[in-house]
Design a protein around this motif. Sequence first.
Motif, PDB file in Angstrom:
ATOM      1  N   LEU A 263       0.993  -1.199  -0.083  1.00 45.35           N
ATOM      2  CA  LEU A 263       0.096  -0.028   0.054  1.00 45.35           C
ATOM      3  C   LEU A 263       0.943   1.242  -0.113  1.00 45.35           C
ATOM      4  O   LEU A 263       0.659   2.147  -0.841  1.00 45.35           O
ATOM      5  CB  LEU A 263      -0.941  -0.056   1.395  1.00 45.35           C
ATOM      6  CG  LEU A 263      -1.538   1.316   1.284  1.00 45.35           C
ATOM      7  CD1 LEU A 263      -2.359   1.550   0.196  1.00 45.35           C
ATOM      8  CD2 LEU A 263      -2.505   1.385   2.862  1.00 45.35           C
ATOM      9  N   TYR A 264       1.875   1.356   0.894  1.00 44.77           N
ATOM     10  CA  TYR A 264       2.629   2.612   0.959  1.00 44.77           C
ATOM     11  C   TYR A 264       3.862   2.514  -0.144  1.00 44.77           C
ATOM     12  O   TYR A 264       4.120   3.619  -0.173  1.00 44.77           O
ATOM     13  CB  TYR A 264       3.372   2.471   2.526  1.00 44.77           C
ATOM     14  CG  TYR A 264       2.407   2.651   3.765  1.00 44.77           C
ATOM     15  CD1 TYR A 264       1.175   3.510   3.511  1.00 44.77           C
ATOM     16  CD2 TYR A 264       2.303   1.692   4.734  1.00 44.77           C
ATOM     17  CE1 TYR A 264       0.334   3.702   4.399  1.00 44.77           C
ATOM     18  CE2 TYR A 264       1.572   1.845   5.656  1.00 44.77           C
ATOM     19  CZ  TYR A 264       0.447   2.922   5.594  1.00 44.77           C
ATOM     20  OH  TYR A 264      -0.416   2.978   6.806  1.00 44.77           O
ATOM     21  N   GLN A 265       3.864   1.445  -0.969  1.00 43.08           N
ATOM     22  CA  GLN A 265       4.893   1.629  -2.077  1.00 43.08           C
ATOM     23  C   GLN A 265       3.924   2.123  -3.192  1.00 43.08           C
ATOM     24  O   GLN A 265       4.603   2.030  -4.357  1.00 43.08           O
ATOM     25  CB  GLN A 265       5.362   0.181  -2.330  1.00 43.08           C
ATOM     26  CG  GLN A 265       6.648  -0.153  -1.288  1.00 43.08           C
ATOM     27  CD  GLN A 265       7.053  -1.503  -1.586  1.00 43.08           C
ATOM     28  OE1 GLN A 265       6.067  -2.430  -1.524  1.00 43.08           O
ATOM     29  NE2 GLN A 265       8.375  -1.850  -1.350  1.00 43.08           N
ATOM     30  N   GLY A 266       2.697   2.098  -2.884  1.00 38.85           N
ATOM     31  CA  GLY A 266       1.844   2.773  -4.174  1.00 38.85           C
ATOM     32  C   GLY A 266       1.143   1.737  -4.839  1.00 38.85           C
ATOM     33  O   GLY A 266       0.167   1.779  -5.792  1.00 38.85           O
ATOM     34  N   GLY A 267       1.239   0.501  -4.450  1.00 35.94           N
ATOM     35  CA  GLY A 267       0.694  -0.784  -5.164  1.00 35.94           C
ATOM     36  C   GLY A 267      -0.487  -0.813  -4.503  1.00 35.94           C
ATOM     37  O   GLY A 267      -0.990  -1.832  -3.885  1.00 35.94           O
TER      38      GLY A 267
END
Length: 413
Positions: A263-267
């Motif tokens: 989530l925090y990596q943008g996925g």
Amino acid sequence: MPAYPLGPEHSAARSTGLAPFAGAPLDAPNQFLPNPRIALLPPLTRKAKAAEVALARALIDDITMGLCAMRTVSVVAPHTASCLRNEPDWLDHLERNKVQYILDARSTPEGLLLQLVFLPSDTMIWAARYALHVAVLPDQRREIARAVTVQLAQELERNEVFYADYVRNARAYHLYLRGLDRLKAVTLADSLWAREAFLQALEEHKDFAPALSGLSRTFTMEWLLRGRDDQALLQAAENAACEAIRQNPLSPLGHRERGVARLYQGGVEESVEALSTSVSLGPHYADAIYSLADSLVHASRPLEGLATIERALALNFIPPDTYLWSAAGACFFLERYEEAIDFVQRMKVSAPAARLAAAAWGMLDNVQEAAAERRRVLQLNPDFDLETWLAAIPIKERWQKDMYRTGLKKAGF
């Protein structure tokens, strides 16, 4: 095991005088009991009538005696279970005596709430509520006993190999519990303290999947609490989570942490998928349900997110701060700003959610309260930059970032 610790900048726990866990008391030798053990604890009461409490206690005692016929588990006797309920260190007693499962009962005005918990990972594996009516007590007794038996059978099959992991190295498990306890607080200091405990557990037992999952969580928590775009922290979190999954693919723990890291990596969509897997493996694992709710909010599905976090709150009705923070975010994006603020104010330590509170007060044009929350944000992170932080937030649709930006600018950022 991959190298999870980062450079000196991210090794604060090792330089803050944190004492190692040398000489921690260990009670039991590394040996297996013939069968896993379960304790059925007598009900705690929440404003229930005395007669209902007595009925619930007797029902649990009767079910306990009925489960004694099972050949696959050992059941703690009702007298001991009753004494444990009144002990302040009852969890320590259970750990020392190798009890892996508890059936936690709570008598409420709405009926009897039951929660079956796998203690080594603090995972809720089943929960149900029963309204105790005299006319159907025999049927309810049979239904509860059958449900507990079925759930235990499924969990014993799934956890047989992995319980061996818990008892293989008592010191590693002890260190893991120390770290797990500190993760309950949403502060940077506690996250770093927990990381040290998990790293020491992994030094004792390098393939200990629960410690790998806990380690992953410390990295994502540090990323979140520092409020900056540091991809090295998130990559370390994903590495640890993937290793946990490799060691134990049937545990919901590793899948949950991978979903949070993604989530925090943008996925965002990958995050929802991983967390859905975690929930399917642990349908009553409240922490995984909360994390799925959080990812649904970031996936621009705040209404689904709020419904999901309410499901987690129903299972964990004295919730950690993170649940309330997630519910506040869902309410904010549904333009229910007063509810968002109420959730933040219910947090025991609300400073990490001050950004969200500031934005909500800003949207309500309450300049005074918004300014107070802004000051709290800057006390926690003096280098906070609005646009840098917004760029790092993994949100699927632009309208959510625009809402956040508007609220925070109204708050004076």
